[in-house]
Scaffold this motif. Sequence first.
Motif, PDB file in Angstrom:
ATOM      1  N   ARG A  58      -0.051  -4.152 -19.139  1.00  0.00           N
ATOM      2  CA  ARG A  58       0.515  -2.839 -19.445  1.00  0.00           C
ATOM      3  C   ARG A  58      -0.559  -2.004 -20.144  1.00  0.00           C
ATOM      4  NH1 ARG A  58       6.374  -4.718 -21.677  1.00  0.00           N
ATOM      5  NH2 ARG A  58       6.456  -2.542 -22.361  1.00  0.00           N
ATOM      6  N   TYR A  59      -1.610  -1.711 -19.376  1.00  0.00           N
ATOM      7  CA  TYR A  59      -2.836  -1.131 -19.911  1.00  0.00           C
ATOM      8  C   TYR A  59      -2.646   0.229 -20.556  1.00  0.00           C
ATOM      9  CZ  TYR A  59      -4.589  -4.771 -16.815  1.00  0.00           C
ATOM     10  OH  TYR A  59      -4.797  -5.962 -16.171  1.00  0.00           O
ATOM     11  N   ASP A  60      -1.900   1.106 -19.916  1.00  0.00           N
ATOM     12  CA  ASP A  60      -1.728   2.449 -20.478  1.00  0.00           C
ATOM     13  C   ASP A  60      -0.990   2.395 -21.815  1.00  0.00           C
ATOM     14  OD1 ASP A  60      -3.069   3.507 -18.306  1.00  0.00           O
ATOM     15  OD2 ASP A  60      -1.236   4.013 -17.215  1.00  0.00           O
ATOM     16  N   GLU A  61       0.038   1.552 -21.892  1.00  0.00           N
ATOM     17  CA  GLU A  61       0.774   1.403 -23.157  1.00  0.00           C
ATOM     18  C   GLU A  61      -0.131   0.814 -24.235  1.00  0.00           C
ATOM     19  OE1 GLU A  61       5.010  -0.124 -22.808  1.00  0.00           O
ATOM     20  OE2 GLU A  61       4.206  -0.494 -20.793  1.00  0.00           O
ATOM     21  N   ALA A  62      -0.906  -0.201 -23.858  1.00  0.00           N
ATOM     22  CA  ALA A  62      -1.812  -0.842 -24.817  1.00  0.00           C
ATOM     23  C   ALA A  62      -2.813   0.171 -25.355  1.00  0.00           C
ATOM     24  CB  ALA A  62      -2.539  -2.012 -24.161  1.00  0.00           C
ATOM     25  N   ALA A  63      -3.379   0.975 -24.460  1.00  0.00           N
ATOM     26  CA  ALA A  63      -4.362   1.983 -24.878  1.00  0.00           C
ATOM     27  C   ALA A  63      -3.734   2.993 -25.833  1.00  0.00           C
ATOM     28  CB  ALA A  63      -4.954   2.690 -23.658  1.00  0.00           C
ATOM     29  N   GLN A  64      -2.509   3.405 -25.544  1.00  0.00           N
ATOM     30  CA  GLN A  64      -1.836   4.394 -26.384  1.00  0.00           C
ATOM     31  C   GLN A  64      -1.531   3.819 -27.772  1.00  0.00           C
ATOM     32  OE1 GLN A  64       1.815   5.913 -24.744  1.00  0.00           O
ATOM     33  NE2 GLN A  64       2.078   7.404 -26.375  1.00  0.00           N
ATOM     34  N   THR A 103     -10.816  -1.856 -23.946  1.00  0.00           N
ATOM     35  CA  THR A 103     -10.573  -2.876 -22.933  1.00  0.00           C
ATOM     36  C   THR A 103      -9.395  -2.478 -22.047  1.00  0.00           C
ATOM     37  OG1 THR A 103     -11.442  -4.574 -24.409  1.00  0.00           O
ATOM     38  CG2 THR A 103     -10.111  -5.335 -22.549  1.00  0.00           C
ATOM     39  N   ALA A 104      -8.358  -1.911 -22.648  1.00  0.00           N
ATOM     40  CA  ALA A 104      -7.192  -1.472 -21.863  1.00  0.00           C
ATOM     41  C   ALA A 104      -7.581  -0.367 -20.889  1.00  0.00           C
ATOM     42  CB  ALA A 104      -6.075  -1.006 -22.790  1.00  0.00           C
ATOM     43  N   LEU A 105      -8.367   0.592 -21.352  1.00  0.00           N
ATOM     44  CA  LEU A 105      -8.802   1.672 -20.468  1.00  0.00           C
ATOM     45  C   LEU A 105      -9.678   1.130 -19.340  1.00  0.00           C
ATOM     46  CD1 LEU A 105      -9.615   4.443 -23.096  1.00  0.00           C
ATOM     47  CD2 LEU A 105      -7.647   4.350 -21.531  1.00  0.00           C
ATOM     48  N   HIS A 106     -10.546   0.185 -19.662  1.00  0.00           N
ATOM     49  CA  HIS A 106     -11.413  -0.422 -18.661  1.00  0.00           C
ATOM     50  C   HIS A 106     -10.589  -1.174 -17.610  1.00  0.00           C
ATOM     51  CE1 HIS A 106     -15.041  -2.286 -17.075  1.00  0.00           C
ATOM     52  NE2 HIS A 106     -14.397  -3.436 -17.100  1.00  0.00           N
ATOM     53  N   GLU A 107      -9.648  -1.975 -18.065  1.00  0.00           N
ATOM     54  CA  GLU A 107      -8.794  -2.736 -17.145  1.00  0.00           C
ATOM     55  C   GLU A 107      -7.949  -1.808 -16.283  1.00  0.00           C
ATOM     56  OE1 GLU A 107      -8.564  -5.957 -16.368  1.00  0.00           O
ATOM     57  OE2 GLU A 107     -10.176  -6.493 -17.733  1.00  0.00           O
TER      58      GLU A 107
END
Length: 136
Positions: free
Chosen positions: A87-93, A116-120
């Motif tokens: 859940r990359y976008d949520e993690a980044a936020q 890392t979330a944005l990269h993934e």
Amino acid sequence: AGQVSRMHFTGKLLIAAVFSIPLAACEPGVVSEGTEFQRKYSTARKALEAGNYDSAIRSYGALLPNAGPLEPRLRLEYAHALLRGGRYDEAAQVAATLASDLSGSDRAAALAVRGTALHESALAEMRMGTAGRGTV
């Protein structure tokens, strides 16, 4: 293949960085719920370490409202669970919001999860063929 290998190595370094700081929840009396809070934290942490990311996300989410002074640390672990759960976008936020409230090594850890979330997320978009100019 080299990109993927570097990502796995980076992910392992991130895990080590995020979890190298002991959590004060292991100390009785830090949070008013005491032992019950510690039990719930242990459940969340074990789920994350075992790769049961959906369970970890739910468990950390339930802990956050009563985390008291441990809230930033638990929010970081929550962001990490979101990241590992795809859940990359949520993690980044979550990590970006947390980083804006922190300083020093705590801020650096939050920014590492965000990066890392944005990269993934970008890698996932590239694999699906949906990456736009802003992604690459």
